[in-house]
Design an enzyme around this catalytic site. Structure first.
Site, PDB file in Angstrom:
ATOM      1  N   HIS A 145       0.840  -1.208   0.000  1.00 19.11           N
ATOM      2  CA  HIS A 145       0.000   0.000   0.000  1.00 19.11           C
ATOM      3  C   HIS A 145       0.873   1.256   0.000  1.00 19.11           C
ATOM      4  CE1 HIS A 145      -3.340   2.675   1.441  1.00 19.11           C
ATOM      5  NE2 HIS A 145      -2.323   3.276   2.058  1.00 19.11           N
ATOM      6  N   GLU A 146       1.885   1.269   0.861  1.00 24.53           N
ATOM      7  CA  GLU A 146       2.770   2.440   0.931  1.00 24.53           C
ATOM      8  C   GLU A 146       3.596   2.590  -0.346  1.00 24.53           C
ATOM      9  OE1 GLU A 146       2.210   4.494   3.143  1.00 24.53           O
ATOM     10  OE2 GLU A 146       1.025   3.232   4.479  1.00 24.53           O
ATOM     11  N   HIS A 149       1.508   4.339  -2.823  1.00 22.23           N
ATOM     12  CA  HIS A 149       1.537   5.796  -2.666  1.00 22.23           C
ATOM     13  C   HIS A 149       2.751   6.392  -3.386  1.00 22.23           C
ATOM     14  CE1 HIS A 149      -1.798   6.808  -0.133  1.00 22.23           C
ATOM     15  NE2 HIS A 149      -1.428   6.025   0.862  1.00 22.23           N
ATOM     16  N   GLU A 225      -6.125   7.194  -1.221  1.00 25.43           N
ATOM     17  CA  GLU A 225      -6.089   5.990  -0.391  1.00 25.43           C
ATOM     18  C   GLU A 225      -6.700   4.802  -1.115  1.00 25.43           C
ATOM     19  OE1 GLU A 225      -4.506   5.377   2.440  1.00 25.43           O
ATOM     20  OE2 GLU A 225      -3.730   7.405   2.177  1.00 25.43           O
TER      21      GLU A 225
END
Length: 299
Positions: A145-146, A149, A225
């Site tokens: 997930h990071e 980003h 997100e």
């Protein structure tokens, strides 16, 4: 004390950069005897608004390390740290970006964040609590997930949006103050607001417009997100990403130990209830994020 020094230092840097840039561009003051110079005002607001946002972006890694106590893993000292480095390197390679710095910060709440001024010079950090309580596949999903980003360029895009929003907040606040001043001058034989009155109106207008602007920035933050969750599901698997978010949801009652400056980057935010909380939340509710991943998996 560190936060206060960082705030003062950032604002001083903004003033210096704005002053030098305006002088180099030959831009004079936007307030003149005959009225307001809208071109000069817009340039002034753009430079100051963007300067603050860009300076914050460029020092984001430095600020993050110091405000969270993140320790960057240079050479792994145990099997967990080696696994972290190897996993981030693998995910970064799959996402097509340079491997970020990897760190651990001393928070008992399961949490993680990514920051940095570009996708090839980033930092990904996880909390000690996350490593202690999550299964490896769930930690991998959070890392994915990071990495999402970083690969999506979310830090840069958010900084640009914040800079544009800052510009228009400053611009319209000063236009409103000028209109109020002109109105009062027409009614009071030229007295107007006066110096202190003018800037008092500017401050009040900036607060009002700033609240509206915060909702715009928060909307984009929530949107990114969902994109990062989708990237995490693609890199680590939908099931692992859903399980990781469910595990984070179970821990939302724990004290939030993330600094204010990094809350928008923390993965656990989003358990909001009221309409106003949802409007200004940096993250969507975790239930909505889990639902979106499940719906995407069944398509």
């Amino acid at each position: 004390m560190m936060r206060i020094l960082l705030f003062l230092g950032t604002n001083l840097a903004v003033i210096v950069v704005a002053s030098i840039t305006l002088r180099l561009l030959g831009v004079e003051g936007y307030l003149r005897g005959q009225g307001i110079n809208f071109n000069a005002l817009l340039i002034f607001c753009f430079i100051v608004g963007m300067a603050g946002s860009m300076i914050s972006l460029f020092i984001s890694k430095w600020m993050a390390k110091r405000s969270t106590g993140t320790v960057v893993i240079e050479t792994p000292s145990n099997a967990t740290e080696k696994w972290l480095l190897d996993t981030v390197a693998e995910l970064s390679r799959d996402a097509g970006i340079k491997t970020p710095e990897v760190g651990i910060f001393p928070a008992q709440q399961s949490n993680a964040f990514a920051t940095g001024w570009n996708k090839n010079d980033a930092l990904v950090a996880v909390s000690a609590g996350l490593l202690n309580r999550m299964r490896p596949e769930e930690v991998r999903a959070v890392l994915a997930h990071e990495i999402g980003h970083v690969a999506n360029g979310d830090m840069v895009t958010l900084a640009l949006i914040q800079g544009v929003v800052n510009t228009f907040v400053m611009f319209f606040a000063r236009v409103v103050a000028h209109l109020v001043d002109s109105f009062l001058k027409s009614r009071t034989d030229g007295a107007g607001l006066g110096f202190m009155g003018y800037f008092a109106v500017v401050i009040v207008a900036e607060i009002v417009f700033g609240i509206i602007a915060s909702a715009i920035v928060a909307w984009f933050s929530r949107f990114r997100e969902y994109r990062a969750d989708a990237a995490g599901a693609q890199l680590a698997g939908s099931g692992a990403m859903i399980n990781a978010l469910a595990r984070l949801k179970a821990e939302t009652q724990m004290p939030d130990q993330m600094p204010d400056t990094l809350r928008a980057m923390a993965i656990t935010k989003g358990q909001t209830k009221s309409l106003m909380e949802r409007l200004f939340a940096s993250h969507p509710p975790l239930d909505d994020r889990i639902r979106a991943l499940k719906e995407a998996a069944y398509r």
